[in-house]
Design an enzyme around this catalytic site. Structure first.
Site, mmCIF file in Angstrom:
data_model
loop_
_atom_site.group_PDB
_atom_site.id
_atom_site.type_symbol
_atom_site.label_atom_id
_atom_site.label_comp_id
_atom_site.label_asym_id
_atom_site.label_seq_id
_atom_site.Cartn_x
_atom_site.Cartn_y
_atom_site.Cartn_z
ATOM 1 C CG ASP A 1 -2.127 0.885 1.037
ATOM 2 O OD1 ASP A 1 -2.358 1.355 -0.096
ATOM 3 O OD2 ASP A 1 -2.833 1.137 2.029
ATOM 4 N NE ARG B 1 -4.269 6.259 -7.475
ATOM 5 C CZ ARG B 1 -4.137 6.144 -6.153
ATOM 6 N NH1 ARG B 1 -3.921 7.220 -5.421
ATOM 7 N NH2 ARG B 1 -4.220 4.985 -5.572
ATOM 8 C CG HIS C 1 -0.226 1.403 -9.336
ATOM 9 N ND1 HIS C 1 -0.414 1.108 -8.009
ATOM 10 C CD2 HIS C 1 -1.332 2.097 -9.720
ATOM 11 C CE1 HIS C 1 -1.585 1.595 -7.608
ATOM 12 N NE2 HIS C 1 -2.152 2.207 -8.631
ATOM 13 C CB THR D 1 -13.128 -8.123 -4.634
ATOM 14 O OG1 THR D 1 -13.041 -7.985 -3.208
ATOM 15 C CG2 THR D 1 -12.783 -9.544 -5.010
ATOM 16 C CD GLU D 2 -13.362 -5.182 -1.476
ATOM 17 O OE1 GLU D 2 -12.169 -5.533 -1.410
ATOM 18 O OE2 GLU D 2 -14.309 -5.978 -1.357
ATOM 19 C CG ASN D 3 -7.798 -2.354 -5.374
ATOM 20 O OD1 ASN D 3 -6.906 -3.170 -5.121
ATOM 21 N ND2 ASN D 3 -8.019 -1.302 -4.575
HETATM 22 C C1 IPE Z 1 -5.606 -2.843 -0.263
HETATM 23 O O1 IPE Z 1 -5.192 -1.542 -0.529
HETATM 24 C C2 IPE Z 1 -5.602 -3.650 -1.516
HETATM 25 C C3 IPE Z 1 -4.293 -3.955 -2.065
HETATM 26 C C4 IPE Z 1 -3.152 -3.696 -1.518
HETATM 27 C C5 IPE Z 1 -4.320 -4.665 -3.301
HETATM 28 P P1 IPE Z 1 -6.259 -0.367 -0.777
HETATM 29 O O2 IPE Z 1 -5.459 0.871 -0.864
HETATM 30 O O3 IPE Z 1 -7.110 -0.714 -1.918
HETATM 31 O O4 IPE Z 1 -7.120 -0.436 0.565
HETATM 32 P P2 IPE Z 1 -8.039 0.650 1.259
HETATM 33 O O5 IPE Z 1 -9.062 1.081 0.250
HETATM 34 O O6 IPE Z 1 -7.171 1.776 1.687
HETATM 35 O O7 IPE Z 1 -8.634 -0.069 2.425
HETATM 36 C C1 IPE Z 2 -1.561 -0.077 -3.334
HETATM 37 O O1 IPE Z 2 -1.256 1.264 -3.480
HETATM 38 C C2 IPE Z 2 -1.525 -0.820 -4.630
HETATM 39 C C3 IPE Z 2 -2.797 -1.319 -5.114
HETATM 40 C C4 IPE Z 2 -3.971 -1.211 -4.557
HETATM 41 C C5 IPE Z 2 -2.723 -2.000 -6.388
HETATM 42 P P1 IPE Z 2 -2.434 2.323 -3.553
HETATM 43 O O2 IPE Z 2 -2.771 2.556 -4.988
HETATM 44 O O3 IPE Z 2 -3.573 1.914 -2.713
HETATM 45 O O4 IPE Z 2 -1.739 3.604 -2.958
HETATM 46 P P2 IPE Z 2 -2.397 4.700 -2.028
HETATM 47 O O5 IPE Z 2 -3.003 4.003 -0.852
HETATM 48 O O6 IPE Z 2 -3.433 5.403 -2.846
HETATM 49 O O7 IPE Z 2 -1.275 5.597 -1.638
HETATM 50 MG MG MG Z 3 -4.124 2.301 -0.805
#
Ligand code: IPE
Ligand code: IPE
Ligand code: MG
Length: 249
Positions: free
Chosen positions: A23, A36, A40, A69-71
């Site tokens: 994260d 973003r 990644h 699944t929420e992404n």
């Molecule tokens: C959790 O990260 C999912 C992954 C690392 C793939 P998110 O950034 O999506 O989680 P939330 O929304 O902050 O809980």
């Molecule tokens: C986690 O990084 C990676 C994935 C969910 C694929 P984020 O994209 O959630 O990064 P933040 O939380 O927005 O900084």
């Molecule tokens: Mg995140």
């Protein structure tokens, strides 16, 4: 001093199974005024190094939460960027060069991704399925709740009318594997976000503030030192306290 090498000798204090909720990629990019997707990309370059280091240290099982699944609630452009990264990451030629002797186990219903990614992932799973020295679980379109729903539906489909914990274990993506000893979530967020909900029952949790693309070997060593000092009780008590006699109260 190479703390990692030191820890390697203390095998009882090293996790057998380590899981990463990666994260902070977005925040890492934002801090630099970048998109973003660039975060990644940096995150997946980091991932390669961290996984390799874990295997070098003799950690047999590594689990990664790469896409939940929420992404799917994210903007299409970001999702497309991630899909492109997965396509490159799962390419069997470079993957096998990066992690020889490693079996890839994909957690999550990846059939919903574009066909070329599905084919690439299928090919990687097929080409690595004989390996058993290291196991890499990668969660894409993964959610702990969906994993349990899938398990229950498969149990019903197989005609079972009664289950116990072992049966449920056998129907999870991690069937046959030990549960994660240590779950690391970077970026300071202190939640599991639907990751390995059954398997995390007794995992040690660690939430460093560092953003994932900055999680280098030093951070990994720091994390492993923290783990080595944790006292895992599994509901029991420490041995020195067990000479108690029954007291009438
Ligand atoms: C959790 O990260 C999912 C992954 C690392 C793939 P998110 O950034 O999506 O989680 P939330 O929304 O902050 O809980
Ligand atoms: C986690 O990084 C990676 C994935 C969910 C694929 P984020 O994209 O959630 O990064 P933040 O939380 O927005 O900084
Ligand atoms: Mg995140």
């Amino acid at each position: 001093m190479d703390v990692g090498a030191d820890l390697k000798n203390e095998t009882t204090k090293m996790p057998i199974h380590i899981a990463f909720i990666i994260d902070g990629n977005g925040r890492w990019a934002k801090k630099r005024g970048l998109q973003r997707s660039v975060g990644h990309k940096a995150g997946f370059n980091r991932l390669k190094k961290v996984i390799r280091r874990c295997f070098e240290l003799g950690i047999k099982y590594v689990s990664i939460y790469a896409f939940s699944t929420e992404n799917w609630n994210r903007p299409k452009a970001e999702i497309d960027g991630l899909i492109n990264i997965f396509k490159k990451y799962f390419d069997s030629k470079s993957f096998i060069a990066n992690y020889p002797d490693t079996k890839v186990n994909i957690m999550g219903d990846y059939s919903v991704f574009p066909q070329d990614l599905v084919d690439t992932a299928d090919d990687l799973v097929a080409r690595t399925k004989q390996n058993d020295k290291f196991i890499l679980n990668i969660g894409v379109n993964y959610g702990g709740k969906d994993e349990l729903v899938r398990a229950v539906n498969n149990i019903i489909a197989d005609g079972l009318t009664k289950v116990d914990r072992n049966v449920i274990d056998r129907y999870l993506y991690t069937a046959g594997q030990p549960e994660p000893d240590f779950i690391i979530r970077t970026s300071g967020e202190q939640r599991l976000s639907n990751f390995m909900l059954w398997q995390c029952a007794y995992s040690e949790l660690y939430f460093p503030k560092v953003l994932w693309p900055d999680f280098d070997n030093k951070e990994l060593q720091k994390a492993l030192e923290v783990y080595s000092k944790r006292v895992r009780r599994f509901g029991s008590i420490k041995e020195e306290n067990t000479n108690e006699t029954e007291v009438n109260i």
